[in-house]
Design an enzyme around this catalytic site. Sequence first.
Site, mmCIF file in Angstrom:
data_model
loop_
_atom_site.group_PDB
_atom_site.id
_atom_site.type_symbol
_atom_site.label_atom_id
_atom_site.label_comp_id
_atom_site.label_asym_id
_atom_site.label_seq_id
_atom_site.Cartn_x
_atom_site.Cartn_y
_atom_site.Cartn_z
ATOM 1 N N ASN A 43 0.836 -1.157 0.061
ATOM 2 C CA ASN A 43 -0.112 -0.046 -0.220
ATOM 3 C C ASN A 43 0.728 1.376 -0.079
ATOM 4 O OD1 ASN A 43 0.386 -0.926 2.762
ATOM 5 N ND2 ASN A 43 -1.058 0.407 3.580
ATOM 6 N N ILE A 44 0.409 2.315 -0.720
ATOM 7 C CA ILE A 44 1.076 3.756 -0.940
ATOM 8 C C ILE A 44 0.076 4.598 -0.737
ATOM 9 C CG2 ILE A 44 2.561 4.960 -2.486
ATOM 10 C CD1 ILE A 44 2.957 2.365 -4.049
ATOM 11 N N GLU A 45 0.463 5.372 0.528
ATOM 12 C CA GLU A 45 -0.402 6.517 1.078
ATOM 13 C C GLU A 45 -0.152 7.712 0.492
ATOM 14 O OE1 GLU A 45 -1.819 4.573 5.247
ATOM 15 O OE2 GLU A 45 -0.418 6.262 5.102
ATOM 16 N N CYS A 54 -4.080 0.623 -2.403
ATOM 17 C CA CYS A 54 -3.998 -0.661 -1.623
ATOM 18 C C CYS A 54 -2.958 -1.666 -2.286
ATOM 19 C CB CYS A 54 -5.367 -1.068 -1.443
ATOM 20 S SG CYS A 54 -6.556 -0.302 -0.849
ATOM 21 N N GLU A 56 -3.345 -4.734 -2.803
ATOM 22 C CA GLU A 56 -3.901 -5.701 -4.008
ATOM 23 C C GLU A 56 -3.923 -5.015 -5.249
ATOM 24 O OE1 GLU A 56 -4.469 -5.520 0.033
ATOM 25 O OE2 GLU A 56 -6.312 -5.132 -0.894
ATOM 26 N N CYS A 94 -10.533 -4.810 0.975
ATOM 27 C CA CYS A 94 -11.366 -3.629 0.964
ATOM 28 C C CYS A 94 -12.213 -4.142 -0.194
ATOM 29 C CB CYS A 94 -10.894 -2.302 0.955
ATOM 30 S SG CYS A 94 -10.260 -1.689 -0.665
ATOM 31 N N CYS A 97 -10.769 -3.151 -3.719
ATOM 32 C CA CYS A 97 -9.944 -4.276 -4.299
ATOM 33 C C CYS A 97 -10.796 -5.262 -4.903
ATOM 34 C CB CYS A 97 -8.749 -4.406 -2.977
ATOM 35 S SG CYS A 97 -7.704 -3.250 -2.837
#
Length: 141
Positions: A43-45, A54, A56, A94, A97
Amino acid sequence: MINRKLLIEKAFEAQKFCYTPYSNFNVGAALLTADGTVYQGCNIENAAFTPTNCAERTAFFKAVSEGQKDFVAIAIVGNKAGVKQGEGDYCAPCAVCRQVMAEFCDLDNFKIIIAKDTDDYLEHTLGELLPLAFTGKNLDK
C-alpha cells in the site's frame, strides 16, 4: 497448484516496502498468475488520502500493465507497523480491491488467502467475499 506458503512469504516480503506515514498500517500482497508469475504489491498512501493505493490493487495494476490478465490467487497480509508476523490479525481486502479483482478474476475459482503467518491463514473464493458482484457481464444485458 498454489504454493500457499511461498505466496504468503512473498506478501510479507512486499509489506516491507509500504509507504504509510499517515496510518502506519502496512499491507503486502502477492498475486499469482496462471503461468506461475508472482506480482507483489504494497500500500502507498498520500496526504490527500483519495490517491492512496492498496497493496492488492498495486499488484493487479503491475500485472495488468505487463500484459497479465489470467489470475489464480492472491495472498494478503497486513497490520500496524511494528506488529510481528503471526501476532496480528487477518487483513481482508477492501471493497474497492474486491471490485478490481472481479474485473479480472473468476468469482468461483480465484482464491483470496488472508494470512497472519505462513501456517495461519484463511482462504476464500472471490465470490464468497463479493457476493452478487457487478461485473462486465452485467453490462452485456
